[in-house]
Design a protein around this motif. Structure first.
Motif, PDB file in Angstrom:
ATOM      1  N   SER A  18      36.742   8.398 -25.395  1.00  0.00           N
ATOM      2  CA  SER A  18      36.375   8.451 -23.979  1.00  0.00           C
ATOM      3  C   SER A  18      36.230   9.884 -23.511  1.00  0.00           C
ATOM      4  N   ARG A 186      41.456  16.595 -13.519  1.00  0.00           N
ATOM      5  CA  ARG A 186      41.416  15.222 -13.026  1.00  0.00           C
ATOM      6  C   ARG A 186      39.996  14.804 -12.711  1.00  0.00           C
ATOM      7  N   ARG A 187      39.796  13.484 -12.777  1.00  0.00           N
ATOM      8  CA  ARG A 187      38.511  12.948 -12.359  1.00  0.00           C
ATOM      9  C   ARG A 187      38.731  11.598 -11.697  1.00  0.00           C
ATOM     10  N   ILE A 188      37.763  11.211 -10.861  1.00  0.00           N
ATOM     11  CA  ILE A 188      37.789   9.889 -10.238  1.00  0.00           C
ATOM     12  C   ILE A 188      36.625   9.136 -10.869  1.00  0.00           C
ATOM     13  N   ARG A 189      36.895   8.005 -11.527  1.00  0.00           N
ATOM     14  CA  ARG A 189      35.912   7.411 -12.445  1.00  0.00           C
ATOM     15  C   ARG A 189      35.471   8.560 -13.362  1.00  0.00           C
ATOM     16  N   LEU A 190      34.169   8.849 -13.389  1.00  0.00           N
ATOM     17  CA  LEU A 190      33.740   9.927 -14.288  1.00  0.00           C
ATOM     18  C   LEU A 190      33.361  11.211 -13.541  1.00  0.00           C
TER      19      LEU A 190
ATOM     20  N   ALA C  89      39.538  -4.883  -9.392  1.00  0.00           N
ATOM     21  CA  ALA C  89      39.784  -3.570  -9.992  1.00  0.00           C
ATOM     22  C   ALA C  89      38.521  -2.704 -10.017  1.00  0.00           C
ATOM     23  N   SER C  90      37.361  -3.355 -10.136  1.00  0.00           N
ATOM     24  CA  SER C  90      36.102  -2.593 -10.215  1.00  0.00           C
ATOM     25  C   SER C  90      35.503  -2.298  -8.857  1.00  0.00           C
ATOM     26  N   ASN C 108      39.825  -0.777  -6.344  1.00  0.00           N
ATOM     27  CA  ASN C 108      39.301   0.462  -6.918  1.00  0.00           C
ATOM     28  C   ASN C 108      40.236   1.036  -7.987  1.00  0.00           C
ATOM     29  N   TYR C 110      39.923   1.326 -11.135  1.00  0.00           N
ATOM     30  CA  TYR C 110      39.272   2.183 -12.130  1.00  0.00           C
ATOM     31  C   TYR C 110      39.037   3.610 -11.635  1.00  0.00           C
ATOM     32  N   ALA C 111      39.134   3.824 -10.346  1.00  0.00           N
ATOM     33  CA  ALA C 111      38.959   5.189  -9.833  1.00  0.00           C
ATOM     34  C   ALA C 111      40.006   6.105 -10.457  1.00  0.00           C
ATOM     35  N   GLN C 114      42.756   3.908 -16.442  1.00  0.00           N
ATOM     36  CA  GLN C 114      42.069   3.228 -17.532  1.00  0.00           C
ATOM     37  C   GLN C 114      42.641   1.820 -17.573  1.00  0.00           C
ATOM     38  N   PRO C 117      40.040  -1.172 -22.281  1.00  0.00           N
ATOM     39  CA  PRO C 117      39.745   0.003 -23.115  1.00  0.00           C
ATOM     40  C   PRO C 117      38.268   0.185 -23.449  1.00  0.00           C
ATOM     41  N   VAL C 120      34.482   2.771 -20.201  1.00  0.00           N
ATOM     42  CA  VAL C 120      34.670   4.217 -20.289  1.00  0.00           C
ATOM     43  C   VAL C 120      34.654   4.927 -18.933  1.00  0.00           C
ATOM     44  N   ALA C 121      34.124   4.243 -17.913  1.00  0.00           N
ATOM     45  CA  ALA C 121      34.049   4.889 -16.606  1.00  0.00           C
ATOM     46  C   ALA C 121      35.353   4.700 -15.854  1.00  0.00           C
ATOM     47  N   TYR C 122      36.371   5.433 -16.287  1.00  0.00           N
ATOM     48  CA  TYR C 122      37.668   5.335 -15.626  1.00  0.00           C
ATOM     49  C   TYR C 122      38.184   6.714 -15.256  1.00  0.00           C
ATOM     50  N   GLY C 123      38.997   6.763 -14.224  1.00  0.00           N
ATOM     51  CA  GLY C 123      39.564   8.039 -13.800  1.00  0.00           C
ATOM     52  C   GLY C 123      40.905   8.290 -14.453  1.00  0.00           C
ATOM     53  N   ASN C 124      41.407   9.509 -14.231  1.00  0.00           N
ATOM     54  CA  ASN C 124      42.690   9.855 -14.853  1.00  0.00           C
ATOM     55  C   ASN C 124      43.682  10.418 -13.839  1.00  0.00           C
ATOM     56  N   LEU C 125      43.542   9.987 -12.589  1.00  0.00           N
ATOM     57  CA  LEU C 125      44.520  10.425 -11.589  1.00  0.00           C
ATOM     58  C   LEU C 125      45.845   9.692 -11.805  1.00  0.00           C
TER      59      LEU C 125
END
Lengths: 268, 103, 194
Positions: A18, A186-190, C89-90, C108, C110-111, C114, C117, C120-125
């Motif tokens: 990813s 950090r990112r929100i979605r992509l 979630a989406s 939201n 996925y903002a 993850q 799996p 792939v369009a997921y955030g990492n906050l």
């Protein structure tokens, strides 16, 4: 092999894959920017802005040629890079949009309602006069260091206020600017999120607005970006040129001070 | 429906650089509206850049080109004051054009 | 003691100033009014940099209040339909002045997280929740997760995750569906092979 172990390894691999896809996406946009080189569709908006500046308008049939953006009446080159700043004639700190509102009402005789009526394009619009003016004015500072004035007490107080507003959590989602923009990586979605509390992130953000937004086909200003962030934070509408937007922009500009302006930028 | 194209043509070193921005939805035909119906395809198929009425660039576009296309081309042999024109035609038969003089 | 009072007062004054400036700088738009600018105690307490040290006594009180406010779902049913949960979630809409107030709000997720799996369009906050179901469905685990979703401040006093239940963003049913999305072995969160 132990199921948990396989899961663990898989999770790591997915994460790497990813991250690779993500950085590829990022890289793809950088490649796209490189392909365009100096080209930016904003060039046409810049031309419009220049024309609007010199065109008489309003009940007073005056152009904006006498508008003082901080470096003296009519001096546009380098002005954007020193905003927001204190203006004695209104005894407050103003950003470019607040200043344009002042000039439009004072020099051209437009009413505040007329200026605030529709400063920013709506979906499907082809651009507003304000957006064009800001694009041209910002272009006249391209390459110059971000250097918002911080000499006057009100300028410094505006920075402090901006910082407090940055951390102000409110609304049904309890969002503040910090929710998304306080951390690195950090990112929100992509969509990557610059860390606006640091020089690097603030410089990246402040230097690239106003920007041609490819998905919308128009130039968007920093004032618009602030308003749209607030909308996404589930807040009410942020008024153009208001104290809060000036304070937040000051916070960004001061944090990013020293970096060269590169506006109008190019964004998704 | 004829539509305006904004063009700029400038002499640089030994070539003329043309930049053009045109308004067009460039609908692929794959998108669906709220009701689930496909939005009809509507995109530029044919585009030409002319220098003093001679075609210097002929391009065939399709659905992959994004909305409100920005075109940048370079050609040799232009002189100040010459006319540069950009003309497009889409899959509905609509067209757009614009012209400018080389600076 | 006086110093503490002064600090608390100054913070309150500053928070008040920010509030007043926002009232003057914003206007109502569609169904979103200036009412939203008023902070509750939790928001005020948490309007700080992440690095700021928090008053532990107040933090504990706020965590406890958050915890106590979490209701047990109707019929003690924690899990709904994961397919509906995936939609929640989406869905990134809801409560913005550009949204249709007649439409349901999304979570939201996925903002920031993850989940499936293969998405792939997921955030990492927030942390990855892929494979969440591996934790099992003990009552303790279901209640912990339910509480986190309803009001995460019960555990993490200044978390930046919205209070999906307590703030009325998602309905009980939507939350049950999201729970299923997280826990159900058939949910893509747990079933998908990389």
């Amino acid at each position: 092999m132990h199921k948990g172990f396989i899961r663990g390894i898989s999770a790591v691999l997915i994460g790497l894959w990813s991250a690779m896809l993500f950085s590829e996406t990022e890289g793809v946009f950088d490649e796209y920017r490189a392909m365009l080189g100096d080209d930016n569709p904003a060039i046409f908006v810049i031309f419009d802005g220049e024309e609007i500046w010199f065109t008489p308008a309003g009940p007073k049939s005056a152009s904006l040629e006498q508008c003082d953006l901080g470096l003296g009446p009519g001096v546009v080159e380098g002005a954007y890079a020193q905003l927001p700043r204190y203006f004695a004639d209104v005894d407050r700190v103003q950003d470019v949009e607040a200043r344009l509102e002042h000039c439009m009402t004072q020099l051209q005789g437009l009413t505040p309602a007329e200026v605030h009526g529709k400063p920013y394009s709506l979906r499907g619009d082809l651009g507003t006069e304000l957006e064009a003016l800001v694009a041209w004015i910002a272009d006249q500072s391209s390459g110059l260091a971000i250097a918002p004035m911080q000499a006057h007490a009100k300028e410094r107080a505006t920075y402090e206020l901006g910082e407090r507003l940055f951390y102000y959590r409110a609304g049904p989602h309890d969002f503040s600017c910090a929710t998304c923009h306080e951390q690195g990586g950090r990112r929100i979605r992509l969509q990557t999120l610059p860390n606006l509390t640091t020089y690097q992130g603030a410089a990246e953000a402040y230097s690239s607005w106003p920007a041609y937004r490819i998905s919308q086909g128009i130039v968007r200003t920093m004032g618009w970006r602030m308003r749209d962030c607030m909308r996404q934070q589930r807040m009410p509408e942020l008024v153009m040129g208001s104290e809060a937007t000036v304070a937040l922009q000051t916070y960004l500009a001061v944090n990013g001070a020293g970096a060269p302006m590169a506006a109008p930028g190019l964004k998704r | 429906m004829a539509s305006r194209i904004r063009i700029r043509a400038q002499l640089k070193d030994d070539y003329c650089e043309v930049k053009a921005l045109m308004r067009h939805p460039m609908e692929t035909g794959m998108r669906k509206d709220q009701s689930g119906a496909a939005i009809p395809a509507n995109f530029i198929e044919d585009i030409q850049v002319l220098h003093n009425d001679v075609v210097v660039v002929q391009a065939y576009w399709g659905a992959a080109v994004s909305a409100n296309p920005f075109l940048g081309v370079r050609f040799k042999g232009g002189a100040q004051g010459d006319v540069v024109k950009v003309v497009w035609r889409d899959n509905h038969g609509d067209s757009g054009s614009g012209e400018t003089t080389i600076r | 003691m006086q110093l503490l009072a002064f600090i608390l007062f100054s913070t309150a004054v500053y928070a008040n100033e920010a509030y007043n400036v926002l009232l003057d700088s914003m206007k109502d738009k569609n169904f979103v009014t200036l009412e939203r600018l008023k902070q509750d105690e939790l928001q005020e307490f948490c309007s700080q940099p992440r690095s700021a040290s928090l008053d532990e006594v107040r933090a504990a009180k706020l965590r406890e209040a958050a915890f106590k406010g979490v209701p047990i779902p109707t019929g003690e049913r924690y899990l709904g339909d994961w397919q509906l949960g995936e939609k929640v979630a989406s869905n990134g809409r809801g409560l913005q002045y550009s949204d249709d107030p007649e439409q349901e709000n999304g979570g939201n997720c996925y903002a920031c997280h993850q989940l499936d799996p293969n998405e792939v369009a997921y955030g990492n906050l927030g942390p990855s929740l892929s494979g969440y179901g591996a934790r099992g469905q003990s009552v303790a685990m279901l209640q912990y997760t339910w509480t986190k979703l309803w009001n995460t401040h019960a555990y993490n006093v200044c978390s930046h995750m919205p209070r999906f239940g307590a703030a009325g963003i998602l309905t009980e049913k939507q939350l049950q569906d999201v729970m299923a999305f997280l826990f159900d072995p058939n949910s893509p969160v747990n079933r998908s092979q990389p």
